[in-house]
Scaffold this motif. Structure first.
Motif, short mmCIF file in Angstrom:
data_model
loop_
_atom_site.label_atom_id
_atom_site.label_comp_id
_atom_site.label_asym_id
_atom_site.label_seq_id
_atom_site.Cartn_x
_atom_site.Cartn_y
_atom_site.Cartn_z
N ASN A 104 -6.16 -50.27 -25.84
CA ASN A 104 -7.54 -50.07 -26.29
C ASN A 104 -7.55 -49.57 -27.73
O ASN A 104 -6.74 -48.70 -28.09
N CYS B 190 -13.88 -52.59 -31.50
CA CYS B 190 -13.85 -51.13 -31.64
C CYS B 190 -15.12 -50.63 -32.34
O CYS B 190 -15.05 -50.12 -33.45
N ILE C 13 -10.78 -44.26 -35.91
CA ILE C 13 -10.97 -42.88 -36.35
C ILE C 13 -11.40 -42.88 -37.82
O ILE C 13 -11.08 -43.80 -38.57
N GLU D 235 -4.12 -47.48 -31.45
CA GLU D 235 -4.14 -48.15 -30.15
C GLU D 235 -3.58 -47.19 -29.11
O GLU D 235 -2.53 -46.58 -29.33
N ASP D 236 -4.29 -47.07 -27.98
CA ASP D 236 -3.79 -46.21 -26.91
C ASP D 236 -2.74 -46.98 -26.10
O ASP D 236 -2.51 -48.17 -26.33
N TRP E 293 0.47 -40.36 -35.02
CA TRP E 293 0.08 -41.03 -33.79
C TRP E 293 1.32 -41.51 -33.05
O TRP E 293 2.17 -42.20 -33.63
N HIS F 172 -16.55 -45.15 -33.37
CA HIS F 172 -15.68 -44.48 -34.34
C HIS F 172 -15.73 -42.98 -34.09
O HIS F 172 -16.80 -42.38 -34.02
N TYR F 173 -14.54 -42.39 -33.96
CA TYR F 173 -14.41 -40.97 -33.67
C TYR F 173 -14.09 -40.20 -34.95
O TYR F 173 -13.30 -40.67 -35.78
N LEU G 274 -9.51 -35.79 -31.59
CA LEU G 274 -10.83 -36.40 -31.67
C LEU G 274 -11.88 -35.29 -31.58
O LEU G 274 -11.91 -34.55 -30.62
N ILE H 255 -8.73 -47.42 -30.92
CA ILE H 255 -9.35 -46.12 -31.18
C ILE H 255 -9.59 -46.05 -32.69
O ILE H 255 -8.65 -45.85 -33.47
#
Length: 123
Positions: A101, A60, A105, A96-97, A76, A63-64, A2, A103
């Motif tokens: 959560n 979400c 991107i 998803e972490d 991932w 956005h990274y 990130l 994420i």
């Protein structure tokens, strides 16, 4: 992986009303606009507030920026909620972490919109 927060996306029912509020009341500046979205700039960061009328997942909004969203999703170690899909400036995916959560991107492999700072070659 990130690099930075690229944008925060908020759904609004009407782009013009959203712009009026965030520009007039909150002091942001319009940077770019298309049929479904408007990018607004903050005075002290290159991250944007993107107002949109799209039906995107509401959980979400942040956005990274990554170098390559397709590569990031392919490597991932967890769940990929939404596989990479093409967007105006490049590619996006939702990961998803381990705590479930989301994420979101994105990359700028097609270049940035007018008004955006292209940082895809930095770092």
């Amino acid at each position: 992986m990130l690099r930075k927060i690229d944008c925060v996306m908020l759904r609004v029912p009407d782009l013009n009303a959203g712009v009026a509020f965030y520009v007039d009341s909150m002091g942001l500046q319009e940077l770019w606009r298309d049929e479904t979205s408007v990018g607004l700039g903050f005075p002290e960061t290159d991250a944007e507030l993107v107002l949109h009328t799209l039906h995107l997942p509401p959980d979400c909004p942040v956005h990274y920026l990554v170098d390559d969203a397709r590569e990031a999703a392919a490597t991932w170690p967890g769940r990929v909620r939404t596989p990479p899909f093409e967007i105006e400036v490049g590619w996006c995916a939702i990961l998803e972490d381990p705590f479930t959560n989301p994420i979101a991107i994105l990359d700028l492999t097609k270049g940035s919109r007018p008004g955006q700072v292209d940082v895809s070659g930095l770092g």
